[in-house]
Motif scaffolding. Structure first.
Motif, mmCIF file in Angstrom:
data_model
loop_
_atom_site.group_PDB
_atom_site.id
_atom_site.type_symbol
_atom_site.label_atom_id
_atom_site.label_comp_id
_atom_site.label_asym_id
_atom_site.label_seq_id
_atom_site.Cartn_x
_atom_site.Cartn_y
_atom_site.Cartn_z
ATOM 1 N N UNK A 46 0.826 -1.197 0.000
ATOM 2 C CA UNK A 46 0.000 0.000 0.000
ATOM 3 C C UNK A 46 0.861 1.248 0.000
ATOM 4 N N UNK A 47 0.300 2.369 -0.485
ATOM 5 C CA UNK A 47 1.078 3.600 -0.624
ATOM 6 C C UNK A 47 0.271 4.802 -0.147
ATOM 7 N N UNK A 54 10.398 -0.013 -5.244
ATOM 8 C CA UNK A 54 11.453 0.972 -5.006
ATOM 9 C C UNK A 54 10.840 2.286 -4.528
ATOM 10 N N UNK A 55 11.622 3.070 -3.789
ATOM 11 C CA UNK A 55 11.098 4.274 -3.144
ATOM 12 C C UNK A 55 10.566 5.308 -4.128
ATOM 13 N N UNK A 56 11.025 5.250 -5.394
ATOM 14 C CA UNK A 56 10.495 6.175 -6.395
ATOM 15 C C UNK A 56 9.271 5.612 -7.105
ATOM 16 N N UNK A 57 8.842 4.400 -6.719
ATOM 17 C CA UNK A 57 7.648 3.806 -7.315
ATOM 18 C C UNK A 57 7.842 3.278 -8.715
ATOM 19 N N UNK A 58 9.086 3.211 -9.202
ATOM 20 C CA UNK A 58 9.318 2.811 -10.592
ATOM 21 C C UNK A 58 9.352 1.304 -10.780
ATOM 22 N N UNK A 102 1.605 1.236 5.166
ATOM 23 C CA UNK A 102 1.811 1.720 3.793
ATOM 24 C C UNK A 102 3.171 2.363 3.615
ATOM 25 N N UNK A 103 3.591 2.469 2.380
ATOM 26 C CA UNK A 103 4.885 3.029 2.034
ATOM 27 C C UNK A 103 4.704 4.455 1.512
ATOM 28 N N UNK A 104 5.630 5.327 1.873
ATOM 29 C CA UNK A 104 5.630 6.689 1.360
ATOM 30 C C UNK A 104 6.604 6.749 0.190
ATOM 31 N N UNK A 105 6.074 6.970 -1.012
ATOM 32 C CA UNK A 105 6.920 7.042 -2.205
ATOM 33 C C UNK A 105 7.520 8.434 -2.341
ATOM 34 N N UNK A 106 8.687 8.506 -2.952
ATOM 35 C CA UNK A 106 9.366 9.798 -3.129
ATOM 36 C C UNK A 106 8.664 10.644 -4.175
ATOM 37 N N UNK A 139 15.869 -17.126 8.108
ATOM 38 C CA UNK A 139 14.466 -17.393 8.420
ATOM 39 C C UNK A 139 13.630 -17.175 7.171
ATOM 40 N N UNK A 140 12.310 -17.349 7.303
ATOM 41 C CA UNK A 140 11.435 -17.240 6.134
ATOM 42 C C UNK A 140 11.047 -15.798 5.813
ATOM 43 N N UNK A 141 10.905 -14.965 6.854
ATOM 44 C CA UNK A 141 10.409 -13.611 6.639
ATOM 45 C C UNK A 141 11.314 -12.596 7.323
ATOM 46 N N UNK A 142 11.293 -11.368 6.801
ATOM 47 C CA UNK A 142 12.057 -10.267 7.383
ATOM 48 C C UNK A 142 11.230 -8.987 7.295
ATOM 49 N N UNK A 143 11.684 -7.950 8.002
ATOM 50 C CA UNK A 143 11.010 -6.658 7.934
ATOM 51 C C UNK A 143 12.042 -5.562 7.716
ATOM 52 N N UNK A 144 11.556 -4.315 7.510
ATOM 53 C CA UNK A 144 12.409 -3.241 7.024
ATOM 54 C C UNK A 144 12.011 -1.924 7.667
ATOM 55 N N UNK A 145 13.000 -1.122 8.093
ATOM 56 C CA UNK A 145 12.782 0.227 8.613
ATOM 57 C C UNK A 145 13.080 1.211 7.488
ATOM 58 N N UNK A 146 12.027 1.726 6.871
ATOM 59 C CA UNK A 146 12.160 2.479 5.630
ATOM 60 C C UNK A 146 12.950 3.775 5.818
ATOM 61 N N UNK A 147 12.687 4.517 6.882
ATOM 62 C CA UNK A 147 13.362 5.806 7.074
ATOM 63 C C UNK A 147 14.813 5.634 7.506
ATOM 64 N N UNK A 148 15.121 4.539 8.162
ATOM 65 C CA UNK A 148 16.469 4.321 8.692
ATOM 66 C C UNK A 148 17.335 3.454 7.789
#
Length: 437
Positions: free
Chosen positions: A125-126, A186-190, A433-437, A269-278
């Motif tokens: 989601x965005x 990708x952060x630019x939504x491309x 949701x993700x914040x696109x650039x 492991x099977x799954x991972x997560x991500x800190x988008x701003x950091x």
């Protein structure tokens, strides 16, 4: 669900077509322009933006004098940075409902229906500003129906009026890996970037050009897609390496670096997560080791060690999340020592909140502290300040009402608790949701 082959009819054409109007047989007229025997025509039903007096959804509308009635379609409301995505529950469904959800009021907004048809739903989601901005992306599988042809694999982006999603038809050989953390936008939504189960490597989809732009087979690595710009970082478990894959301006992935920095006893492991701003990744290994990996300056140059171990005698660690600012980690625990992926893995009964730098405990959030009788899912807010926990709340008319509880990430204190309303079915998963650039 209809097949998505090149011979399919437009979605808008399938709204309402009387059989008599659709089937035209030869021999009924001497007109030379009569269709050939067996020819079928499907008239297109146009749709317009609703005006005054038009009701949508649950709103009542008077029956007019125009038949067939005009089809009216409204536009979605852009997703706010204060909202979450709420995905309908149920394993193996060919269609899933997805709602935007205000976690403070519990009220669901936009509803999207996607066709994942994969092991785990691939849904992103965005946050948006206008209805035409990307709202929800889903990797989908549209199943075959007899002579209509083989299954179609698509990457679909939903926005606007939802009747005209942007679709990328994937090659027949594409098999999107569906575990959380194995695919990203990708952060630019491309680009949509995913590890592929058939390729044993990375596949890149250009969302603007609507085509696959490149692929790279890397056996023994993956399946994680930690993205910093157009740089992908992942794990090679057997060789104890972290790997960097660069996507060029044409959307072609190339391996550019490896670093053997993981410990000798590293277990993935099977799954991972991500800190988008950091630009920071969280990996809780299958043996409980907790790794927080900083990719803000590329691959780590020195040895990487776990900040702690998530194992506990009271139960098995299950799902986990790191907030976007990279300051807090949340880990779920079951009431059984059996692995939660097992059929008898027990129920999630608490969430422990930790400091992401030291793994120092911040707060234990058991059912009593949350005011819930069961835990279904959790997700951090976009700004990383609140952990939202979805679960079974107090009974209403003999049934437990789905409730979403807000927890301050800094202190672990409860800040909100409301019933979820406005959804068609029970929610199974919360997504940030993700914040696109």
């Amino acid at each position: 669900m209809t097949s998505r082959s090149s011979k399919r009819i437009p979605r808008t054409a399938a709204i309402a077509v009387p059989l008599a109007a659709a089937l035209v047989l030869t021999g009924c007229s001497s007109d030379d322009e009569s269709p050939a025997a067996g020819e079928v025509t499907y008239p297109t039903v146009p749709f317009t933006t609703p005006g005054e007096g038009i009701g949508l959804g649950h709103e009542d509308q008077e029956i007019g004098s125009t038949f067939p009635e005009p089809v009216h379609v409204s536009e979605i409301v852009p997703m706010k940075s204060t909202e979450l995505l709420a995905v309908g529950g149920g394993f193996g469904k060919l269609e899933l409902g997805v709602n935007t959800l205000d976690p403070v009021t519990g009220v669901a907004g936009n509803r999207f229906v996607v066709g994942p048809g994969i092991w785990d739903p691939v849904i992103h989601g965005f946050v948006g500003e206008t209805p035409d901005d990307p709202a929800v992306l889903a990797a989908e599988v549209w199943r075959p129906r007899g002579s209509r042809g083989a299954a179609d694999f698509t990457v679909s982006t939903y926005s606007g009026n939802l009747l005209e999603p942007s679709e990328v038809m994937l090659p027949d050989y594409a098999r999107v890996h569906s575990r959380p953390g194995s695919n990203a936008v990708t952060s630019d939504g491309k680009y949509f970037v995913t590890w592929d189960d058939g390729l044993y490597g990375v596949r890149v989809v250009d969302l603007e050009a609507k085509k696959e732009s490149g692929a790279l087979q890397i056996i023994g690595c993956g399946p994680f897609t930690w993205m910093v710009g157009h740089e992908l970082y992942s794990v090679c478990e057997d060789t104890r390496e972290l790997i960097q894959i660069s996507i060029d301006d044409a959307g072609v992935p190339t391996e550019t670096a490896r670093a053997k920095v993981l410990p000798d006893d590293f277990v993935s492991n099977r799954t991972v997560t991500w800190a988008d701003d950091a630009d920071t990744a969280l990996l809780v290994g299958a043996n409980g080791d907790v790794f927080v990996l900083d990719f803000s300056n590329g691959l780590p140059s020195g040895a990487v060690t776990p900040i702690g171990n998530a194992g506990q005698d009271s139960g098995r660690f299950a799902g986990n999340a790191i907030n976007n600012t990279g300051t807090r980690i949340a880990i779920e625990y079951t009431d059984s020592v059996v692995h939660p992926h097992s059929a008898r893995g027990g129920d999630v009964v608490k969430i422990d909140l930790y400091d992401a730098a030291t793994f120092a405990p911040v707060k234990t959030l058991d059912l009593a502290a949350l005011g819930l009788t069961g835990i279904t899912s959790m997700a951090f807010s976009v700004d990383g300040k609140t952990l939202y926990v979805l679960g079974a709340g107090p009974e209403v008319d003999g049934e437990p009402a789905q409730t979403i509880v807000g927890i301050a990430a800094e202190t672990g204190d409860k800040v909100s608790s409301v019933e979820v309303t406005g959804t068609v079915e029970d929610v199974g998963t919360l997504l940030t949701p993700q914040v696109l650039e």
